[in-house]
Every structure is written in structure tokens, then in C-alpha cells.
Design a protein around this motif. Structure first.
Motif, short mmCIF file in Angstrom:
data_model
loop_
_atom_site.label_atom_id
_atom_site.label_comp_id
_atom_site.label_asym_id
_atom_site.label_seq_id
_atom_site.Cartn_x
_atom_site.Cartn_y
_atom_site.Cartn_z
N ASN A 179 1.95 -1.43 -11.85
CA ASN A 179 2.21 -0.37 -11.14
C ASN A 179 3.07 -0.84 -9.79
N CYS A 180 2.49 -1.63 -9.01
CA CYS A 180 2.82 -2.04 -7.79
C CYS A 180 3.38 -3.79 -7.67
N ASN A 208 -4.96 -3.54 -4.73
CA ASN A 208 -3.67 -3.06 -4.07
C ASN A 208 -3.72 -1.31 -3.95
N CYS A 209 -3.56 -0.98 -5.22
CA CYS A 209 -3.22 0.48 -5.47
C CYS A 209 -4.17 1.22 -6.44
N CYS A 234 -6.23 -2.68 -9.73
CA CYS A 234 -5.44 -3.21 -8.81
C CYS A 234 -6.08 -3.40 -7.54
N PHE A 289 1.33 -6.11 -7.60
CA PHE A 289 0.48 -7.08 -6.79
C PHE A 289 -0.20 -7.98 -7.83
N CYS A 291 -0.40 -6.55 -11.29
CA CYS A 291 -0.46 -4.93 -11.22
C CYS A 291 0.90 -4.54 -11.94
#
Ligand SMILES: [Zn+2]
Length: 127
Positions: A119-120, A87-88, A85, A122, A117
Motif C-alpha cells: 500500500n505505502c 506505517n499505514c 503495516c 514501507f 507494504c
């Protein structure tokens, strides 16, 4: 004994379903695909009926769901490495379909693949 089927997931493209199918079968879970033949012969019709459905026996539902959550299509790049990702930095990207409007429903191949993603959340669009 009359076994009932549970639809674990529906895929748009046959290629995507093969990965999960192989993993489930390796773990001893019998897998049944619906509508695959129609899909191969005519992608437009398959889109109308919702792609390929991957089904398992109800008795395998929990095990299959567990495996699916483990392996579910973490997106990889052309070298087979997990996409990370932007982003993260988590390596838990999955293919994301953003179908809006009739045009993309009829012509899904005009849409570029995006990745989301897990996770976040994104969403990225590879260039
Ligand atoms: Zn992320």
C-alpha cells in the motif's frame, strides 16, 4: 497442439511456491514448476539459476496473473494472521528481498526476511 509456457513468477524457495501453486490448481489452472529438484538438493546452485519458476500455459496467462495478484504472498505471522503495516496499518505486506552485494547472493540465508507494504511501500524488519 504445441502449447507455449508463460513464466508467471520465480521464487527463491520451494516453500513459497507451494501456496500459489495450490491456489492456481484449485482454480483449475495447470501449474508447472521448473528447477525445483535442483533447488531441493542444493540451495546454492538454485540461487545461481534463479530459484523455482512457476509456469502456466499461455492460454491461462490472464487467469493465472489475476489469481497471483489476488493471493500473492501476503505475509502472515506465525499464527497465520496477515501482517499489518506499522506505517499505514494495511494488511498487505509481502516478503521483500533486498539482495545487495555478492555475499548475500551466495549466502541468502544470512539475510533476515523483511516485509514490504504494498500500500505505502514501507519496509519493515521484524525483530
Ligand atoms: Zn503501509
Amino acid at each position: 497442439m504445441n502449447q507455449e509456457f508463460y513464466t508467471l513468477v520465480a521464487f527463491e524457495y520451494v516453500a513459497d511456491v507451494q501456496i500459489l501453486k495450490g491456489r492456481l490448481e484449485a482454480d483449475g489452472v495447470p501449474v508447472f514448476l521448473r528447477d525445483e529438484n535442483t533447488l531441493n538438493s542444493d540451495p546454492l546452485i538454485s540461487n545461481a539459476i534463479g530459484g523455482v519458476k512457476l509456469q502456466v500455459y499461455y492460454s491461462d496467462k490472464e487467469k493465472a496473473t489475476e489469481i497471483y495478484n489476488e493471493v500473492r504472498a501476503y505475509a502472515v505471522d506465525d499464527q497465520g494472521n496477515l501482517r499489518s503495516c506499522p506505517n499505514c496499518k494495511a494488511e498487505r505486506m509481502e516478503i521483500y528481498y533486498n539482495r545487495k552485494g555478492l555475499f548475500y547472493k551466495l549466502f541468502p540465508f544470512f539475510e533476515k526476511r523483511k516485509y514490504k507494504c504494498l500500500n505505502c511501500e514501507f519496509i519493515t524488519e521484524p525483530s
